[in-house]
Design an enzyme around this catalytic site. Structure first.
Site, PDB file in Angstrom:
ATOM      1  N   LYS A  78     -42.370 -14.735  36.583  1.00 15.04           N
ATOM      2  CA  LYS A  78     -41.802 -13.646  35.784  1.00 15.04           C
ATOM      3  C   LYS A  78     -42.685 -12.397  35.826  1.00 15.04           C
ATOM      4  O   LYS A  78     -42.247 -11.310  35.450  1.00 15.04           O
ATOM      5  CB  LYS A  78     -41.575 -14.085  34.336  1.00 15.04           C
ATOM      6  CG  LYS A  78     -42.829 -14.312  33.520  1.00 15.04           C
ATOM      7  CD  LYS A  78     -42.477 -14.625  32.077  1.00 15.04           C
ATOM      8  CE  LYS A  78     -43.723 -14.776  31.222  1.00 15.04           C
ATOM      9  NZ  LYS A  78     -43.413 -14.998  29.799  1.00 15.04           N
ATOM     10  N   ARG A 126     -37.636  -7.922  25.277  1.00 18.04           N
ATOM     11  CA  ARG A 126     -36.536  -8.877  25.417  1.00 18.04           C
ATOM     12  C   ARG A 126     -36.493  -9.826  24.231  1.00 18.04           C
ATOM     13  O   ARG A 126     -35.428 -10.034  23.621  1.00 18.04           O
ATOM     14  CB  ARG A 126     -36.698  -9.678  26.727  1.00 18.04           C
ATOM     15  CG  ARG A 126     -35.727 -10.842  26.857  1.00 18.04           C
ATOM     16  CD  ARG A 126     -36.113 -11.757  28.011  1.00 18.04           C
ATOM     17  NE  ARG A 126     -37.434 -12.361  27.847  1.00 18.04           N
ATOM     18  CZ  ARG A 126     -37.684 -13.452  27.144  1.00 18.04           C
ATOM     19  NH1 ARG A 126     -36.707 -14.069  26.504  1.00 18.04           N
ATOM     20  NH2 ARG A 126     -38.912 -13.943  27.057  1.00 18.04           N
ATOM     21  N   ARG A 150     -53.240 -15.066  20.437  1.00 17.63           N
ATOM     22  CA  ARG A 150     -51.969 -14.864  19.737  1.00 17.63           C
ATOM     23  C   ARG A 150     -51.722 -15.940  18.689  1.00 17.63           C
ATOM     24  O   ARG A 150     -51.275 -15.653  17.577  1.00 17.63           O
ATOM     25  CB  ARG A 150     -50.823 -14.836  20.758  1.00 17.63           C
ATOM     26  CG  ARG A 150     -50.919 -13.698  21.755  1.00 17.63           C
ATOM     27  CD  ARG A 150     -49.718 -13.647  22.667  1.00 17.63           C
ATOM     28  NE  ARG A 150     -49.907 -12.702  23.754  1.00 17.63           N
ATOM     29  CZ  ARG A 150     -48.930 -12.115  24.419  1.00 17.63           C
ATOM     30  NH1 ARG A 150     -47.678 -12.365  24.104  1.00 17.63           N
ATOM     31  NH2 ARG A 150     -49.194 -11.278  25.404  1.00 17.63           N
TER      32      ARG A 150
END
Length: 319
Positions: A78, A126, A150
């Site tokens: 990706k 997205r 994260r």
């Protein structure tokens, strides 16, 4: 037996992914040396889109291949632009890991349990757009950093996040699946084209390396991601375009076929456009391009900026 220099980024996920490919090559009788390459995406804490998008992680690796410093490189598919790199070829796409997105929330909560006003951390337009389209009243904060960084933001005073959304594949490869509180099904959120798949790239004409990599290629995965990336290529989509796509190989009356779904979502989540198509595996890229043309004909350009290179609703960055 071939001696191979495999270039990899230094992040834990990149090293793990490269290690899997190296192990497969070693099992086939090849010698493999991992060569660490630093990319701008590893050192710059700005948003991914502001640095030029997905290709920022691939550039340094590709330059090292052209310079003869390494023989091959492993990318998250990706992260690769759809346009081919001159002089290079994706020689192998190994079997894909779960392509779905995953919610990692405080207190083991699911998306529906978080409640209105919950703050979700994500650097992906997205993901943000599709989450907003669910109408749950969520709030969003742009974040960067590796998976550990994260995850550490969730429930902490510093991060002030109720949850983050990450690729299930990355969490799986790093042994962090226990952090997942909910896997987001495609009906809720279609993943990024190519998510969960790896691309092993080498120089064109390097016959020894091409031969070594041939055995790693997985036919079904290559067909699926080729269809997904065909959607992006036809739309000439920018790195911040809110586009999701997922292709699956399914058994039809005439044999195995590709079932491809794609979505374009308004950046604020106010509307979305979902379409699907089915066809032969041999026509993977054409199927993706045909589905993209359907999206365009049905109003995708009016719904979202398909060439977006910066998230238009970006909030503060959390380091």
């Amino acid at each position: 037996m071939t001696s191979l220099r495999l270039g990899t980024r230094r992040s834990a996920l990149a090293m793990t992914q490269s290690g899997h490919v190296a192990d497969a090559l070693r099992a086939a009788g090849h010698e493999v040396e991992l060569v660490e390459i630093v990319t701008e995406g590893d050192t710059n804490r700005a948003s991914l889109a502001s640095m030029g998008g997905t290709g920022v992680f691939a550039t340094a690796l590709r330059e090292a291949m052209h310079a003869g410093e390494i023989d091959l490189a492993v990318h998250s598919l990706k992260d690769l632009p759809t346009a081919p790199a001159p002089g290079l070829v994706v020689a192998a796409i190994p079997a894909r890991v779960d392509p779905r997105d995953a919610l990692c929330a405080r207190d083991g909560l699911t998306l529906g349990e978080l409640g209105e006003g919950a703050v979700i951390g994500t650097g992906s337009p997205r993901r943000r757009a599709q989450l907003a389209a669910l109408g749950l009243g969520l709030e969003f904060r742009d974040i960067r950093g590796n998976l550990g960084t994260r995850l550490a933001m969730v429930g902490s005073d510093e991060g002030q996040l109720d949850a983050v959304v990450l690729a299930s594949a990355g969490l799986t490869r790093l042994g962090l699946r226990e952090q997942i509180t909910e896997l987001l099904e495609p009906i809720q959120m279609l993943p990024a084209p190519g998510q969960g798949a790896l691309a092993v790239e080498c120089r064109e004409g390097d016959e020894q390396v091409l031969a070594a990599l041939h055995l790693l290629d997985h036919e079904d995965t290559r067909a699926a991601v080729t269809a997904e990336r065909g959607v992006l290529a036809e739309l000439e989509a920018g790195c911040a375009a809110p586009i999701g796509a997922l292709a699956e190989i399914v058994d039809d009356v005439d044999g195995l076929v590709i079932s491809l779904r794609a979505v374009v979502t308004a950046t604020d989540g106010s509307a979305d456009l979902r379409r699907s198509i089915t066809g032969p595996m041999a026509e993977a890229e054409d199927l993706g391009r045909r589905l993209a043309r359907t999206l365009v004909a049905d109003g995708a350009p009016e719904l979202a900026d398909l060439q977006a290179t910066h998230p238009s609703t970006a909030s503060e960055h959390v380091q």
